[in-house]
Design a protein around this motif. Structure first.
Motif, PDB file in Angstrom:
ATOM      1  N   GLN A  86       4.828  10.246  -7.536  1.00 50.35           N
ATOM      2  CA  GLN A  86       5.156   9.264  -8.579  1.00 50.35           C
ATOM      3  C   GLN A  86       4.505   9.614  -9.913  1.00 50.35           C
ATOM      4  O   GLN A  86       5.107   9.457 -10.969  1.00 50.35           O
ATOM      5  CB  GLN A  86       4.709   7.870  -8.135  1.00 50.35           C
ATOM      6  CG  GLN A  86       4.935   6.774  -9.147  1.00 50.35           C
ATOM      7  CD  GLN A  86       4.405   5.429  -8.661  1.00 50.35           C
ATOM      8  OE1 GLN A  86       4.389   5.146  -7.476  1.00 50.35           O
ATOM      9  NE2 GLN A  86       3.970   4.602  -9.585  1.00 50.35           N
ATOM     10  N   ASP A 110      -3.548   0.632  -3.305  1.00 50.19           N
ATOM     11  CA  ASP A 110      -2.685  -0.450  -3.761  1.00 50.19           C
ATOM     12  C   ASP A 110      -2.253  -0.183  -5.208  1.00 50.19           C
ATOM     13  O   ASP A 110      -2.551   0.871  -5.774  1.00 50.19           O
ATOM     14  CB  ASP A 110      -3.375  -1.809  -3.613  1.00 50.19           C
ATOM     15  CG  ASP A 110      -4.668  -1.923  -4.410  1.00 50.19           C
ATOM     16  OD1 ASP A 110      -4.881  -1.141  -5.367  1.00 50.19           O
ATOM     17  OD2 ASP A 110      -5.471  -2.817  -4.095  1.00 50.19           O
ATOM     18  N   GLU A 111      -1.551  -1.129  -5.781  1.00 50.31           N
ATOM     19  CA  GLU A 111      -1.032  -0.950  -7.137  1.00 50.31           C
ATOM     20  C   GLU A 111      -2.144  -0.759  -8.166  1.00 50.31           C
ATOM     21  O   GLU A 111      -1.992  -0.007  -9.130  1.00 50.31           O
ATOM     22  CB  GLU A 111      -0.132  -2.130  -7.513  1.00 50.31           C
ATOM     23  CG  GLU A 111       1.163  -2.163  -6.719  1.00 50.31           C
ATOM     24  CD  GLU A 111       2.033  -3.360  -7.032  1.00 50.31           C
ATOM     25  OE1 GLU A 111       1.815  -4.023  -8.069  1.00 50.31           O
ATOM     26  OE2 GLU A 111       2.941  -3.626  -6.230  1.00 50.31           O
ATOM     27  N   VAL A 154      -3.157   2.847  -8.021  1.00 47.22           N
ATOM     28  CA  VAL A 154      -2.145   3.678  -8.685  1.00 47.22           C
ATOM     29  C   VAL A 154      -2.322   3.582 -10.202  1.00 47.22           C
ATOM     30  O   VAL A 154      -2.273   4.597 -10.909  1.00 47.22           O
ATOM     31  CB  VAL A 154      -0.713   3.266  -8.272  1.00 47.22           C
ATOM     32  CG1 VAL A 154       0.327   4.058  -9.049  1.00 47.22           C
ATOM     33  CG2 VAL A 154      -0.517   3.465  -6.767  1.00 47.22           C
ATOM     34  N   THR A 201       0.847  -1.190   0.000  1.00 49.96           N
ATOM     35  CA  THR A 201       0.000   0.000   0.000  1.00 49.96           C
ATOM     36  C   THR A 201       0.883   1.241   0.000  1.00 49.96           C
ATOM     37  O   THR A 201       2.029   1.212   0.452  1.00 49.96           O
ATOM     38  CB  THR A 201      -0.937   0.031   1.226  1.00 49.96           C
ATOM     39  OG1 THR A 201      -0.151   0.033   2.414  1.00 49.96           O
ATOM     40  CG2 THR A 201      -1.885  -1.149   1.221  1.00 49.96           C
ATOM     41  N   MET A 202       0.329   2.308  -0.558  1.00 45.89           N
ATOM     42  CA  MET A 202       1.064   3.566  -0.646  1.00 45.89           C
ATOM     43  C   MET A 202       0.210   4.690  -0.086  1.00 45.89           C
ATOM     44  O   MET A 202      -1.009   4.623  -0.110  1.00 45.89           O
ATOM     45  CB  MET A 202       1.392   3.888  -2.112  1.00 45.89           C
ATOM     46  CG  MET A 202       2.337   2.925  -2.779  1.00 45.89           C
ATOM     47  SD  MET A 202       2.616   3.342  -4.521  1.00 45.89           S
ATOM     48  CE  MET A 202       3.510   4.880  -4.389  1.00 45.89           C
ATOM     49  N   LYS A 203       0.896   5.728   0.345  1.00 42.32           N
ATOM     50  CA  LYS A 203       0.205   6.936   0.773  1.00 42.32           C
ATOM     51  C   LYS A 203      -0.066   7.789  -0.458  1.00 42.32           C
ATOM     52  O   LYS A 203       0.669   7.742  -1.449  1.00 42.32           O
ATOM     53  CB  LYS A 203       1.049   7.711   1.778  1.00 42.32           C
ATOM     54  CG  LYS A 203       1.199   6.989   3.100  1.00 42.32           C
ATOM     55  CD  LYS A 203       1.958   7.839   4.079  1.00 42.32           C
ATOM     56  CE  LYS A 203       2.049   7.124   5.423  1.00 42.32           C
ATOM     57  NZ  LYS A 203       2.735   7.942   6.413  1.00 42.32           N
ATOM     58  N   ALA A 233       2.784   9.962  -1.866  1.00 37.73           N
ATOM     59  CA  ALA A 233       3.784   9.232  -2.649  1.00 37.73           C
ATOM     60  C   ALA A 233       3.252   8.934  -4.052  1.00 37.73           C
ATOM     61  O   ALA A 233       3.992   9.012  -5.037  1.00 37.73           O
ATOM     62  CB  ALA A 233       4.170   7.935  -1.943  1.00 37.73           C
ATOM     63  N   ILE A 234       1.967   8.632  -4.138  1.00 40.76           N
ATOM     64  CA  ILE A 234       1.352   8.372  -5.454  1.00 40.76           C
ATOM     65  C   ILE A 234       1.365   9.645  -6.286  1.00 40.76           C
ATOM     66  O   ILE A 234       1.720   9.628  -7.469  1.00 40.76           O
ATOM     67  CB  ILE A 234      -0.081   7.836  -5.291  1.00 40.76           C
ATOM     68  CG1 ILE A 234      -0.073   6.492  -4.558  1.00 40.76           C
ATOM     69  CG2 ILE A 234      -0.759   7.698  -6.655  1.00 40.76           C
ATOM     70  CD1 ILE A 234      -1.451   6.020  -4.125  1.00 40.76           C
TER      71      ILE A 234
END
Length: 156
Positions: free
Chosen positions: A11, A41-42, A45, A2-4, A7-8
């Motif tokens: 990116q 999650d991916e 994103v 998982t990402m915050k 950060a997404i």
């Protein structure tokens, strides 16, 4: 993994505000913890990246929301696939028209650059009354972009 959201955003080269707006429009629906924290999650994103790419190409959020929801609106895979294909074909036509417009604009830019290069080394003040006497100025009317760059004609 998982990402915050920050950060997404970094990116994908966008802002947290933009991603939150897309989420509010229902384009991305992350999982949530019992405490309400969003878990991206991916797949989230990838959805954000798809929305950003299409929005940057000029597709409206309404069009993207309709595309995102199209499969769930049908009872069969056949019906859904027909609707998706029709929408994708329309998007392809839109991109083809944009590509043609870009190609035309790039030709105009190349023509304008060639013409403006001929002004390099000129010691005259770049005013319409002065430039109108130069042979280079004769090509200005053939370039759409130079209509913006060149000084407006003096009106009597």
């Amino acid at each position: 993994m998982t990402m915050k959201i920050g950060a997404i955003a970094a990116q994908l080269g966008t802002t947290v505000r933009t991603l939150r707006f897309y989420e509010a429009q229902g384009l991305v629906q992350p999982q949530r913890t019992p405490g309400g924290t969003r878990l991206y999650d991916e797949a989230d994103v990838a959805r954000f990246a798809a929305v950003l790419a299409l929005a940057r190409l000029g597709f409206s959020l309404q069009e993207l929301a309709a595309l995102a929801a199209v499969r769930s609106q049908h009872e069969t895979g056949d019906a859904a696939s027909r609707d998706v294909l029709a929408r994708l074909a329309a998007m392809d036509q839109s991109l083809a028209a944009q590509a043609a417009a870009i190609k035309t604009q790039r030709r105009d830019l190349a023509q304008a650059q060639a013409l403006v290069r001929r002004c390099q080394g000129c010691t005259q003040r770049p005013l319409r009354t002065v430039c109108d006497q130069c042979e280079v100025s004769r090509g200005v009317s053939d370039s759409q972009i130079l209509q913006l760059v060149w000084e407006a004609p003096v009106r009597d």
